[in-house]
Design an enzyme around this catalytic site. Structure first.
Site, PDB file in Angstrom:
ATOM      1  N   GLU A 275      -5.716   9.395  -0.080  1.00  0.00           N
ATOM      2  CA  GLU A 275      -6.054   7.964   0.001  1.00  0.00           C
ATOM      3  C   GLU A 275      -7.122   7.532  -1.008  1.00  0.00           C
ATOM      4  OE1 GLU A 275      -4.428   5.793   1.518  1.00  0.00           O
ATOM      5  OE2 GLU A 275      -3.353   6.802   3.130  1.00  0.00           O
TER       6      GLU A 275
ATOM      7  N   HIS B  10       1.325   4.956  -2.739  1.00  0.00           N
ATOM      8  CA  HIS B  10       1.649   6.370  -2.487  1.00  0.00           C
ATOM      9  C   HIS B  10       2.797   6.927  -3.312  1.00  0.00           C
ATOM     10  CE1 HIS B  10      -1.062   7.384   0.800  1.00  0.00           C
ATOM     11  NE2 HIS B  10      -0.841   6.186   1.314  1.00  0.00           N
TER      12      HIS B  10
ATOM     13  N   HIS C 252       0.837  -1.207   0.000  1.00  0.00           N
ATOM     14  CA  HIS C 252       0.000   0.000   0.000  1.00  0.00           C
ATOM     15  C   HIS C 252       0.873   1.258   0.000  1.00  0.00           C
ATOM     16  CE1 HIS C 252      -3.062   2.936   1.120  1.00  0.00           C
ATOM     17  NE2 HIS C 252      -2.149   3.405   1.936  1.00  0.00           N
TER      18      HIS C 252
ATOM     19  N   SER D 275      -3.965   0.813  -4.699  1.00  0.00           N
ATOM     20  CA  SER D 275      -3.309  -0.390  -4.196  1.00  0.00           C
ATOM     21  C   SER D 275      -4.289  -1.539  -4.000  1.00  0.00           C
ATOM     22  CB  SER D 275      -2.575  -0.082  -2.879  1.00  0.00           C
ATOM     23  OG  SER D 275      -3.472   0.418  -1.911  1.00  0.00           O
TER      24      SER D 275
HETATM   25 FE   LIG Z   1      -2.060   5.281   2.797  1.00  0.00          FE
END
Ligand SMILES: [Fe+2]
Length: 287
Positions: free
Chosen positions: A182, A141, A136, A201
């Protein structure tokens, strides 16, 4: 039926006794300690998302993903990642054992250090994860941290987070991070695209966020976002859509104090609630 291994908690979720020795919660990545099974979990996740995301993720995400030293063969080495992110946008990748306390998290971000969980999910939890792991944090990111706008926005969030904590306004500010960094969507000339790490993700949420008729897709409105609750245990019921990534730059330079005052005492909206003033967007047609 295979027995499900017990859930192992990491970082802050493992309890205060699990705090690492360093005050900033950083640890060594210990890359050589990853097992073949852990590298295999990375490979499965990496191959699935790199095949899926072109055409679903925004151009900036796909470009960032391709510039990073990532491959299917193994969990990446954070030092090698840092060399590339430092050169691109001045961000350093640091290893942490899992979630870290808010003040520690904000301090890292405010100083352009991105904390990455050094563990990877087990093969039995490839599709859903409560704690952010290396897949993730790195795959979700870092591609967007290669983009100068996101690089500045996340640093500003770290600075603003420390301030919001002192004012008791963290709930409102955290919703901005949640619905952008996010779970953000952005308009591109071809249609809606993903830029949020929580979506990018996740195989199932990447498809759901763009194509499912179930969730709301709402044109980004800062006050609306700051009043909107979110789910941490399932896919989102609402997504907020930027007109362009440059909107994040405006937010990075915004003084939130008048907003906190204006929103003080106003009720929150439930995660999937529809508000009469929302500018709602249709799902993307299936390819
Ligand atoms: Fe995150």
């Amino acid at each position: 039926m295979q027995p499900v291994p017990p859930k192992i908690k990491h970082g802050l979720a493992a309890g205060a006794d699990a705090a690492p020795h360093r005050a900033d919660w950083t640890v060594d990545q210990n890359w050589h300690q990853y097992t073949p099974a852990q590298h295999a979990a990375w490979k499965t996740l990496y191959q699935r998302q790199t095949q899926l995301l072109p055409g679903l993720a925004c151009d900036a995400f796909v470009a960032g993903m391709r510039k990073l030293p990532l491959s299917a063969h193994s969990i990446p080495n954070f030092e090698q990642l840092s060399q590339v992110t430092m050169k691109a946008t001045g961000w350093q990748v640091v290893a942490v054992p899992g979630l870290v306390p808010d003040d520690v998290f904000f301090d890292h971000l405010a100083n352009r250090r991105f904390p990455v969980g050094n563990f990877i999910r087990g093969a039995h939890e490839l599709d859903y994860l409560e704690e952010p792991d290396v897949f993730h944090d790195v795959f979700g990111h870092l591609p967007m941290l290669m983009h100068p706008v996101m690089a500045d926005f996340i640093q500003a969030y770290g600075v603003g987070g420390k301030r919001a904590q002192g004012l008791g306004k963290l709930t409102e500010l955290a919703r901005v991070y949640w619905y952008t960094v996010e779970f953000g969507l952005v308009r591109q000339k071809e249609g809606l695209r993903i830029y949020g790490a929580g979506i990018a993700s996740s195989y199932s949420e990447s498809l759901y966020a763009l194509h499912s008729p179930r969730p709301q897709r709402i044109a980004f409105d800062l006050e609306r976002v700051m009043r909107t609750q979110y789910r941490i245990d399932d896919v989102q019921e609402s997504y907020f859509v930027l007109n362009s990534l440059d909107q994040l730059l405006e937010l990075a330079h915004l003084d939130f104090m008048p907003l906190y005052a204006r929103l003080n005492g106003l009720p929150s909206y439930a995660a999937g609630q529809v508000v009469v003033t929302d500018a709602r967007l249709p799902p993307e047609p299936e390819p």
